[in-house]
Design an enzyme around this catalytic site. Structure first.
Site, mmCIF file in Angstrom:
data_model
loop_
_atom_site.group_PDB
_atom_site.id
_atom_site.type_symbol
_atom_site.label_atom_id
_atom_site.label_comp_id
_atom_site.label_asym_id
_atom_site.label_seq_id
_atom_site.Cartn_x
_atom_site.Cartn_y
_atom_site.Cartn_z
ATOM 1 N N MET A 67 -2.016 6.951 -1.967
ATOM 2 C CA MET A 67 -3.219 6.613 -1.200
ATOM 3 C C MET A 67 -3.944 5.436 -1.848
ATOM 4 O O MET A 67 -5.178 5.372 -1.876
ATOM 5 C CB MET A 67 -4.165 7.824 -1.088
ATOM 6 C CG MET A 67 -3.688 8.885 -0.112
ATOM 7 S SD MET A 67 -4.773 10.333 -0.059
ATOM 8 C CE MET A 67 -6.319 9.604 0.452
ATOM 9 N N ASN A 68 -3.168 4.520 -2.389
ATOM 10 C CA ASN A 68 -3.730 3.384 -3.107
ATOM 11 C C ASN A 68 -2.757 2.216 -3.016
ATOM 12 O O ASN A 68 -1.557 2.418 -2.797
ATOM 13 C CB ASN A 68 -3.964 3.762 -4.573
ATOM 14 C CG ASN A 68 -4.829 2.751 -5.304
ATOM 15 O OD1 ASN A 68 -5.458 1.886 -4.696
ATOM 16 N ND2 ASN A 68 -4.863 2.853 -6.618
ATOM 17 N N HIS B 198 0.870 -1.175 0.000
ATOM 18 C CA HIS B 198 0.000 0.000 0.000
ATOM 19 C C HIS B 198 0.906 1.224 0.000
ATOM 20 O O HIS B 198 1.701 1.420 0.916
ATOM 21 C CB HIS B 198 -0.922 0.026 1.215
ATOM 22 C CG HIS B 198 -1.856 1.206 1.210
ATOM 23 N ND1 HIS B 198 -3.102 1.171 0.616
ATOM 24 C CD2 HIS B 198 -1.706 2.466 1.697
ATOM 25 C CE1 HIS B 198 -3.681 2.348 0.740
ATOM 26 N NE2 HIS B 198 -2.848 3.154 1.393
ATOM 27 N N CYS B 199 0.770 2.045 -1.030
ATOM 28 C CA CYS B 199 1.670 3.196 -1.196
ATOM 29 C C CYS B 199 1.052 4.443 -0.564
ATOM 30 O O CYS B 199 -0.014 4.887 -1.002
ATOM 31 C CB CYS B 199 1.944 3.435 -2.678
ATOM 32 S SG CYS B 199 3.045 4.833 -2.976
ATOM 33 N N PRO B 200 1.703 5.034 0.443
ATOM 34 C CA PRO B 200 1.158 6.247 1.056
ATOM 35 C C PRO B 200 1.192 7.441 0.116
ATOM 36 O O PRO B 200 0.426 8.383 0.289
ATOM 37 C CB PRO B 200 2.076 6.469 2.264
ATOM 38 C CG PRO B 200 3.359 5.806 1.898
ATOM 39 C CD PRO B 200 2.977 4.626 1.059
#
Length: 375
Positions: free
Chosen positions: A112-113, A107-109
Site C-alpha cells: 500500500m505504498n 506503486h506496490c499493492p
C-alpha cells in the site's frame, strides 16, 4: 503484469496471512519435530527479518521533492500542478499516494505504498528475506518428506498425521511463494542493478523503442535537441535531411539511458553502502533528486548528430507523442484522359499516446500507479 487490488487493505492482509501461516505453522507443527533449538532460532530470526523489512517497506516514505526545487539547466522542466513544485529527474506523481515520488519504481499493492528512492532498499530486503526463509523452509520440508518416505514401512509412528497434513499443505504453498517472489526479485535486480532502471523507466524504454520502429521518434528528438541545446543544429540542415532519410541508423545509436553507469555503481545508487545492504534500517544517503550520468550523455558541440541525440535528458522524447514523418507508402491508381496516373501518398503509422500505450506485459503507466493526468 502489475496487480491491482480492489480493496487496498487486502494487499497487506494477504501477505501477512501467508507469512504467518507458512512461517509459524511450519515452526510449531513440522520443524519442532526434528530441528535443534539453534536451527529453530535461526529460522525465527530470518522470519523476523521479513516482518521488519515489510514494516519498513510499508511505512517508509518513498521520497518526495523538496519545496523550491528547480531542475538543472539541461534537464526537462516538468512542473507538478498537484504538488505545486518542479519534478526532479526520474520523478513521477503517484495517483494513490497523492505525492511526487523520487525515482518511482511502481506503486506496490502488497505494501500500500510506492517503491521509490528512499524505501527501495527495504523492499528489496523484504523480497530477499522471503526468498531466504522460504528457501530454507523448502529444504527442511524436502528433507522431512524424504525421511517420511524412507521410513514409510516402519512399525513405529515416526511422523504424526498432523505433521503429514501440514507437510502436504505447506510444501507446495512454500514452493509457490519462493518461485513467485524469486521472479519479482530477478526482475527488480535486472532493472535496477544490471540496467540501472526502475520498472517505469524500463517501460519507458520499450515505449520509445516502439516509437523508433514506427518511425515517429527521430523528428521529435531533433526538435527536442534544438530546444535543450539551442543552436546545436545550426548550419547542419543538409546533415539533418540525410540523417532523417537514412535507413541505417539503429536504435542504440540515438538512444542512451543516462543513469546506467555499471552494475556496481547502479547497486550503490539504489542500495547505498555495502555495510547497509542487510541493515534493516539502511539506505542511500543522497537526496534522490540529482544523479550521476554516464559518459555517453556528455554533450559536445563538435560531435555528430547521433552523438548529440545521446546527450538528451531522459526520456529523450520528453514524454511527447512523437512527430510523424513518411513511413508507409500508399499507392493510388487512377485513369485520366486515357492514361493511368499513379500517385504515391505517405501515410504515417498510428501509435497510441503515452498514457494509452501498453507494453508486451500488458502494462500501462496507470498499472505502475502513475497519475497520467499530471505527467
Amino acid at each position: 503484469m502489475a496487480v491491482l487490488v480492489k480493496w487496498p487493505w487486502l494487499g497487506v492482509a494477504i501477505p501477512c496471512f501467508l507469512i504467518s501461516f507458512t512461517g509459524y505453522f511450519a515452526h510449531f507443527f513440522v520443524l519442532t519435530n526434528f530441528l535443534s533449538f539453534k536451527e529453530l532460532l535461526w529460522f525465527q530470526v530470518s522470519l523476523s527479518m521479513i516482518w521488519i523489512s515489510y514494516w519498513k517497506a510499508i511505512y517508509k516514505n518513498p521520497g518526495r521533492p523538496t519545496k523550491g526545487f528547480r531542475p538543472l539547466r539541461y534537464e526537462w522542466q516538468n512542473y507538478c500542478t498537484k504538488c505545486e513544485t518542479y519534478k526532479p529527474e526520474r520523478t513521477h506523481h503517484c495517483k494513490r499516494c497523492n505525492q511526487c515520488v523520487l525515482v518511482m519504481d511502481h506503486h506496490c499493492p502488497w505494501t500500500m505504498n510506492c517503491v521509490g528512492y528512499k524505501n527501495f532498499p527495504h523492499f528489496i530486503r523484504f523480497l530477499f528475506w522471503i526468498i531466504a526463509t522460504t528457501g530454507i523452509l523448502l529444504h527442511y520440508f524436502v528433507k522431512r518428506i524424504k525421511f517420511t518416505w524412507v521410513n514409510r514401512y516402519a512399525t513405529a509412528n515416526l511422523v504424526s498425521k498432523q505433521e503429514l497434513i501440514f507437510l502436504t499443505i505447506l510444501t507446495p504453498l512454500d514452493a509457490f511463494i519462493l518461485l513467485t517472489i524469486s521472479l519479482l526479485f530477478v526482475r527488480c535486480v535486472k532493472n535496477q542493478i544490471v540496467n540501472g532502471r526502475t520498472q517505469i523507466e524500463a517501460w519507458e524504454m520499450d515505449r520509445i523503442e516502439n516509437l523508433f520502429y514506427h518511425q515517429r521518434l527521430l523528428p521529435q528528438l531533433l526538435t527536442n535537441l534544438k530546444e535543450i541545446y539551442p543552436g546545436s543544429l545550426e548550419g547542419q540542415e543538409k546533415e539533418v535531411e540525410e540523417f532523417l532519410s537514412s535507413s541505417t541508423c539503429s536504435f542504440d545509436e540515438v538512444i542512451n539511458f543516462p543513469y546506467d553507469i555499471n552494475p556496481w555503481v547502479n547497486l550503490l545508487n539504489c542500495m547505498g553502502s555495502p555495510l547497509n545492504w542487510l541493515n534493516p534500517f539502511g539506505g542511500p544517503k543522497a537526496d534522490g533528486m540529482v544523479f550521476q550520468k554516464n559518459e555517453i550523455s556528455d554533450y559536445d558541440e563538435a560531435t555528430s548528430i547521433q552523438d548529440k541525440l545521446l546527450a538528451l535528458p531522459w526520456p529523450p522524447d520528453d514524454t511527447r507523442h512523437g512527430i510523424a514523418f513518411p513511413s508507409v507508402s500508399h499507392v493510388e491508381k487512377d485513369t485520366q484522359g486515357g492514361e493511368q496516373v499513379v500517385r504515391r501518398r505517405h501515410v504515417p503509422i498510428a501509435v497510441p499516446p503515452r498514457n494509452e500505450w501498453y507494453n508486451d506485459w500488458g502494462e500501462s503507466l496507470e498499472h505502475f500507479g502513475v497519475d497520467v493526468e499530471v505527467e
